[in-house]
Design a protein around this motif. Structure first.
Motif, mmCIF file in Angstrom:
data_model
loop_
_atom_site.group_PDB
_atom_site.id
_atom_site.type_symbol
_atom_site.label_atom_id
_atom_site.label_comp_id
_atom_site.label_asym_id
_atom_site.label_seq_id
_atom_site.Cartn_x
_atom_site.Cartn_y
_atom_site.Cartn_z
ATOM 1 N N PHE A 92 0.995 -1.140 -0.040
ATOM 2 C CA PHE A 92 -0.064 -0.071 -0.121
ATOM 3 C C PHE A 92 0.803 1.206 -0.001
ATOM 4 C CE2 PHE A 92 -1.974 3.380 2.744
ATOM 5 C CZ PHE A 92 -3.154 3.385 2.034
ATOM 6 N N PRO A 93 0.761 2.151 -0.920
ATOM 7 C CA PRO A 93 -0.464 2.491 -1.729
ATOM 8 C C PRO A 93 0.133 2.356 -3.050
ATOM 9 C CG PRO A 93 0.538 4.582 -0.963
ATOM 10 C CD PRO A 93 1.225 3.429 -0.400
ATOM 11 N N GLN A 94 0.964 1.321 -3.360
ATOM 12 C CA GLN A 94 1.505 1.502 -4.669
ATOM 13 C C GLN A 94 0.684 1.114 -5.895
ATOM 14 O OE1 GLN A 94 4.699 -1.651 -4.318
ATOM 15 N NE2 GLN A 94 5.422 -1.632 -6.439
ATOM 16 N N LYS A 95 0.787 2.166 -6.993
ATOM 17 C CA LYS A 95 0.048 1.678 -8.226
ATOM 18 C C LYS A 95 0.831 0.958 -9.075
ATOM 19 C CE LYS A 95 -1.354 6.336 -7.918
ATOM 20 N NZ LYS A 95 -1.781 7.571 -8.214
ATOM 21 N N PHE A 96 -0.128 0.138 -9.809
ATOM 22 C CA PHE A 96 0.519 -0.992 -10.646
ATOM 23 C C PHE A 96 -0.549 -1.124 -11.704
ATOM 24 C CE2 PHE A 96 -2.424 -3.458 -8.004
ATOM 25 C CZ PHE A 96 -3.172 -4.028 -8.949
ATOM 26 N N GLU A 97 -0.151 -1.818 -12.829
ATOM 27 C CA GLU A 97 -1.213 -2.068 -14.009
ATOM 28 C C GLU A 97 -1.112 -3.342 -14.234
ATOM 29 O OE1 GLU A 97 0.072 0.313 -17.539
ATOM 30 O OE2 GLU A 97 1.093 -1.110 -18.090
ATOM 31 N N LEU A 98 -2.266 -4.035 -14.722
ATOM 32 C CA LEU A 98 -2.215 -5.513 -15.184
ATOM 33 C C LEU A 98 -2.582 -5.467 -16.583
ATOM 34 C CD1 LEU A 98 -2.710 -8.505 -14.663
ATOM 35 C CD2 LEU A 98 -4.808 -8.223 -14.125
ATOM 36 N N GLN A 99 -1.672 -6.206 -17.404
ATOM 37 C CA GLN A 99 -1.721 -6.360 -18.805
ATOM 38 C C GLN A 99 -2.244 -7.629 -19.024
ATOM 39 O OE1 GLN A 99 1.949 -5.450 -20.478
ATOM 40 N NE2 GLN A 99 1.507 -3.156 -20.281
ATOM 41 N N THR A 100 -3.469 -8.055 -19.715
ATOM 42 C CA THR A 100 -3.950 -9.275 -20.140
ATOM 43 C C THR A 100 -4.009 -9.480 -21.506
ATOM 44 O OG1 THR A 100 -5.308 -9.155 -18.267
ATOM 45 C CG2 THR A 100 -5.976 -10.867 -19.851
ATOM 46 N N ARG A 101 -3.426 -10.463 -21.957
ATOM 47 C CA ARG A 101 -3.140 -10.964 -23.558
ATOM 48 C C ARG A 101 -3.662 -12.321 -23.614
ATOM 49 N NH1 ARG A 101 1.362 -12.064 -26.221
ATOM 50 N NH2 ARG A 101 1.065 -12.346 -28.328
ATOM 51 N N MET A 102 -4.642 -12.346 -24.585
ATOM 52 C CA MET A 102 -4.794 -13.869 -25.222
ATOM 53 C C MET A 102 -3.700 -14.396 -25.968
ATOM 54 S SD MET A 102 -7.999 -15.385 -27.280
ATOM 55 C CE MET A 102 -8.899 -16.633 -26.418
ATOM 56 N N VAL A 103 -2.935 -15.440 -25.680
ATOM 57 C CA VAL A 103 -1.831 -15.857 -26.293
ATOM 58 C C VAL A 103 -2.032 -16.840 -27.348
ATOM 59 C CG1 VAL A 103 -0.096 -14.903 -24.732
ATOM 60 C CG2 VAL A 103 -0.790 -17.334 -24.607
ATOM 61 N N GLY A 104 -3.165 -17.621 -27.502
ATOM 62 C CA GLY A 104 -3.323 -18.626 -28.279
ATOM 63 C C GLY A 104 -4.493 -19.459 -27.861
ATOM 64 N N TRP A 105 -4.911 -20.457 -28.583
ATOM 65 C CA TRP A 105 -5.973 -21.634 -28.185
ATOM 66 C C TRP A 105 -5.430 -22.899 -28.547
ATOM 67 C CZ3 TRP A 105 -6.328 -16.861 -30.609
ATOM 68 C CH2 TRP A 105 -6.816 -17.019 -31.887
ATOM 69 N N ASP A 106 -6.034 -23.981 -28.240
ATOM 70 C CA ASP A 106 -5.754 -25.307 -28.706
ATOM 71 C C ASP A 106 -7.182 -26.267 -28.288
ATOM 72 O OD1 ASP A 106 -5.074 -27.819 -29.344
ATOM 73 O OD2 ASP A 106 -3.011 -27.707 -28.169
ATOM 74 N N GLY A 107 -7.803 -26.335 -29.405
ATOM 75 C CA GLY A 107 -9.089 -27.157 -29.071
ATOM 76 C C GLY A 107 -9.995 -26.260 -28.324
ATOM 77 N N ALA A 108 -10.422 -26.705 -27.031
ATOM 78 C CA ALA A 108 -11.353 -26.017 -26.246
ATOM 79 C C ALA A 108 -10.663 -25.184 -25.071
ATOM 80 C CB ALA A 108 -12.135 -26.933 -25.273
ATOM 81 N N TYR A 109 -9.351 -25.270 -25.056
ATOM 82 C CA TYR A 109 -8.420 -24.534 -24.159
ATOM 83 C C TYR A 109 -8.004 -22.948 -24.845
ATOM 84 C CZ TYR A 109 -8.464 -28.787 -21.803
ATOM 85 O OH TYR A 109 -8.782 -30.092 -21.093
ATOM 86 N N MET A 110 -8.337 -21.883 -24.157
ATOM 87 C CA MET A 110 -7.911 -20.686 -24.369
ATOM 88 C C MET A 110 -6.678 -20.045 -23.577
ATOM 89 S SD MET A 110 -11.695 -19.353 -25.511
ATOM 90 C CE MET A 110 -12.445 -20.608 -24.613
ATOM 91 N N CYS A 111 -5.660 -19.738 -23.984
ATOM 92 C CA CYS A 111 -4.725 -19.269 -23.093
ATOM 93 C C CYS A 111 -4.343 -17.767 -23.046
ATOM 94 C CB CYS A 111 -3.314 -20.063 -23.634
ATOM 95 S SG CYS A 111 -3.485 -21.666 -24.060
ATOM 96 N N PHE A 112 -4.227 -17.290 -21.778
ATOM 97 C CA PHE A 112 -3.893 -15.743 -21.545
ATOM 98 C C PHE A 112 -2.706 -15.848 -20.665
ATOM 99 C CE2 PHE A 112 -8.371 -16.700 -21.995
ATOM 100 C CZ PHE A 112 -8.889 -15.463 -22.486
ATOM 101 N N ARG A 113 -1.967 -14.564 -20.929
ATOM 102 C CA ARG A 113 -0.590 -14.118 -20.050
ATOM 103 C C ARG A 113 -1.031 -12.925 -19.465
ATOM 104 N NH1 ARG A 113 3.531 -16.139 -19.841
ATOM 105 N NH2 ARG A 113 4.110 -16.642 -22.160
#
Length: 177
Positions: A92-113
């Motif tokens: 506290f009270p540190q600021k941050f950002e969260l970056q979300t990216r879909m990196v790919g998929w395989d069949g029913a699975y979707m992958c995120f970083r």
């Protein structure tokens, strides 16, 4: 969802945004460590990172239009695997950002970083694998999901840690069938 007010802020921001983003874009949310995010050791607790990755996925879904498309079909996203790696702590009270990216998929699975960044440095990363649960026993594939949002395409190549995790998920699924 234990970050209700932060989720509300993300939903409202996405709702009033005029632009729809692409599923392969980096989706960013900005926040700060609140006192309630701390554990007894005085830094942001491990479970809070996972809660923020949930917010990252919600932000992704609202901004790409996948939330609307999936809900109209009765599809529900389920997180199947998440691996968090911590490099630094945040207080506290540190600021941050969260970056979300879909990196790919395989069949029913979707992958995120997910990447947590504060003061220009990576604080933590997450590899997340999700799938969609359909109505009844309907098996929803990533290709079906991409078709539903009007973006059929091939997956970018997946990194080995994602492929290994998917193989493990498939083996576990087969052993419980």
């Amino acid at each position: 969802m234990n970050l209700f007010f932060r989720l509300l802020r993300i939903m409202l921001s996405a709702w009033f945004s005029k632009t729809k983003t692409h599923i392969l874009d980096v989706h960013t949310i900005r926040s700060a460590v609140w006192l309630g995010d701390h554990d007894p050791m005085g830094h942001m607790t491990n479970s809070r990172y996972a809660s923020f990755t949930d917010l990252g996925i919600m932000n992704f879904m609202f901004r790409t239009g996948t939330m609307k498309a999936f809900r109209s079909r009765g599809w529900v996203p389920i997180i199947q695997h998440e691996a968090l790696t911590y490099f630094r702590s945040m207080k506290f009270p540190q600021k941050f950002e969260l970056q979300t990216r879909m990196v790919g998929w395989d069949g029913a699975y979707m992958c995120f970083r997910h990447t947590f960044i504060s003061k220009g440095r990576t604080v933590a990363t997450s590899r997340m694998i999700a799938r969609l649960k359909g109505r009844g026993k309907e098996r929803v594939t990533a290709d079906m999901a991409l078709e539903a949002i009007g973006m059929p395409m091939d997956s970018p190549p997946l990194e080995k840690p994602f492929l290994d995790a998917i193989a493990e998920l498939r083996a576990e699924r087969a052993s419980h069938a």
